[in-house]
Design a protein around this motif. Structure first.
Motif, short mmCIF file in Angstrom:
data_model
loop_
_atom_site.label_atom_id
_atom_site.label_comp_id
_atom_site.label_asym_id
_atom_site.label_seq_id
_atom_site.Cartn_x
_atom_site.Cartn_y
_atom_site.Cartn_z
N ILE A 190 12.88 3.98 19.09
CA ILE A 190 11.80 3.20 18.51
C ILE A 190 11.49 3.77 17.13
O ILE A 190 11.25 4.96 16.98
CB ILE A 190 10.55 3.24 19.39
CG1 ILE A 190 10.87 2.60 20.75
CG2 ILE A 190 9.39 2.54 18.74
CD1 ILE A 190 9.76 2.73 21.75
N ALA A 191 11.52 2.90 16.15
CA ALA A 191 11.22 3.33 14.78
C ALA A 191 9.72 3.49 14.62
O ALA A 191 8.93 2.69 15.13
CB ALA A 191 11.75 2.30 13.79
N GLU A 192 9.33 4.54 13.93
CA GLU A 192 7.91 4.79 13.71
C GLU A 192 7.61 4.60 12.23
O GLU A 192 8.31 5.12 11.37
CB GLU A 192 7.56 6.22 14.12
CG GLU A 192 6.09 6.52 14.01
CD GLU A 192 5.77 7.94 14.43
OE1 GLU A 192 5.00 8.57 13.73
OE2 GLU A 192 6.32 8.40 15.45
N ASN A 193 6.56 3.82 11.95
CA ASN A 193 6.11 3.63 10.57
C ASN A 193 5.03 4.65 10.27
O ASN A 193 4.04 4.74 10.99
CB ASN A 193 5.54 2.22 10.38
CG ASN A 193 6.62 1.17 10.40
OD1 ASN A 193 7.76 1.45 10.06
ND2 ASN A 193 6.27 -0.02 10.82
N LYS A 194 5.25 5.40 9.22
CA LYS A 194 4.26 6.40 8.83
C LYS A 194 3.36 5.79 7.76
O LYS A 194 3.85 5.30 6.73
CB LYS A 194 4.95 7.66 8.30
CG LYS A 194 4.02 8.82 8.09
CD LYS A 194 4.76 10.10 7.80
CE LYS A 194 3.80 11.24 7.62
NZ LYS A 194 4.48 12.46 7.21
N ILE A 195 2.06 5.82 8.01
CA ILE A 195 1.08 5.24 7.09
C ILE A 195 0.13 6.33 6.64
O ILE A 195 -0.37 7.11 7.46
CB ILE A 195 0.28 4.10 7.78
CG1 ILE A 195 1.24 3.00 8.22
CG2 ILE A 195 -0.78 3.55 6.86
CD1 ILE A 195 0.61 1.92 9.07
N VAL A 196 -0.12 6.39 5.33
CA VAL A 196 -1.05 7.36 4.76
C VAL A 196 -2.00 6.61 3.82
O VAL A 196 -1.79 5.44 3.51
CB VAL A 196 -0.33 8.50 4.00
CG1 VAL A 196 0.52 9.33 4.93
CG2 VAL A 196 0.51 7.96 2.86
N PHE A 197 -3.02 7.33 3.35
CA PHE A 197 -3.93 6.70 2.39
C PHE A 197 -4.25 7.66 1.26
O PHE A 197 -4.05 8.87 1.38
CB PHE A 197 -5.21 6.19 3.07
CG PHE A 197 -6.05 7.23 3.75
CD1 PHE A 197 -7.06 7.88 3.08
CD2 PHE A 197 -5.83 7.54 5.09
CE1 PHE A 197 -7.85 8.82 3.71
CE2 PHE A 197 -6.60 8.49 5.73
CZ PHE A 197 -7.62 9.14 5.05
N ILE A 198 -4.73 7.09 0.15
CA ILE A 198 -5.04 7.86 -1.05
C ILE A 198 -6.34 7.34 -1.66
O ILE A 198 -6.59 6.14 -1.68
CB ILE A 198 -3.88 7.79 -2.07
CG1 ILE A 198 -4.13 8.71 -3.26
CG2 ILE A 198 -3.62 6.37 -2.51
CD1 ILE A 198 -2.90 8.92 -4.14
N TYR A 204 7.02 10.49 -3.55
CA TYR A 204 6.42 11.18 -2.40
C TYR A 204 6.71 10.42 -1.11
O TYR A 204 7.04 11.03 -0.09
CB TYR A 204 4.91 11.31 -2.62
CG TYR A 204 4.21 12.09 -1.53
CD1 TYR A 204 4.17 13.48 -1.55
CD2 TYR A 204 3.58 11.45 -0.48
CE1 TYR A 204 3.53 14.20 -0.56
CE2 TYR A 204 2.93 12.16 0.52
CZ TYR A 204 2.91 13.53 0.48
OH TYR A 204 2.28 14.24 1.47
N SER A 205 6.59 9.10 -1.15
CA SER A 205 6.83 8.31 0.07
C SER A 205 8.30 8.38 0.50
O SER A 205 8.60 8.44 1.69
CB SER A 205 6.39 6.86 -0.12
OG SER A 205 7.21 6.19 -1.03
N ASN A 206 9.21 8.38 -0.46
CA ASN A 206 10.64 8.51 -0.12
C ASN A 206 10.95 9.88 0.47
O ASN A 206 11.69 9.99 1.45
CB ASN A 206 11.51 8.25 -1.35
CG ASN A 206 11.50 6.80 -1.77
OD1 ASN A 206 11.21 5.91 -0.98
ND2 ASN A 206 11.81 6.55 -3.03
N ALA A 207 10.38 10.92 -0.12
CA ALA A 207 10.65 12.28 0.33
C ALA A 207 10.04 12.56 1.71
O ALA A 207 10.57 13.37 2.47
CB ALA A 207 10.10 13.29 -0.68
#
Length: 154
Positions: free
Chosen positions: A1-9, A112-115
């Protein structure tokens, strides 16, 4: 199962606390203070002129009095127009500086999101509740401060 990582700024935090953001705020405050002083002097001169005209009301004939009142109204109108233009100009400079800073932030966020395998970065203003470990504001702020120290406004 693929997990989507979500962050905020928190972009507002970055605009006010980054070195570049602080330099913009200092420049804008200085320009605003200068404008306030200029307009305060103009306002005082207009009030003084109005007082002088009112004092001469009984001395001047009706035509001269009306002429002076008309001239004063024209000066007041010009003052208001100039003041509004100056305020709009300052607002445009603030917006331009934000756009410029955002142009610097965007590639950093992409990198940052790619890394860090991040799928989505959301502005904090659109978040009701979020875990503090999902907030990348301070990390990005450090990268911005390394990349740019000041933004010049004209």
């Amino acid at each position: 199962i693929a997990e989507n990582k979500i962050v905020f700024i928190d972009l507002n935090y970055i605009f006010t606390n980054s070195s570049a953001g602080k330099s913009v705020n200092v420049q804008l405050k200085k320009a605003h203070k200068s404008n306030l002083e200029k307009f305060k002097k103009l306002e005082e001169n207009l009030k003084k002129e109005e007082t002088e005209i009112i004092a001469q009301k009984n001395i001047l004939d009706k035509e001269d009095y009306q002429k002076k009142i008309t001239e004063l109204r024209a000066k007041v109108s010009k003052y208001r127009t100039e003041r509004n233009v100056t305020l709009k100009d300052l607002s445009k400079k603030r917006n331009k500086a934000k756009v410029e800073l955002l142009a610097i932030i965007t590639p950093l966020l992409t990198e940052y999101s790619n890394a860090n395998s991040i799928s989505i970065i959301i502005p904090k203003k659109n978040i009701i509740i979020g875990k503090s470990e999902l907030d990348i504001t301070k990390t990005i702020l450090q990268q911005i401060d390394k990349k740019i120290k000041t933004i010049k406004i004209n």
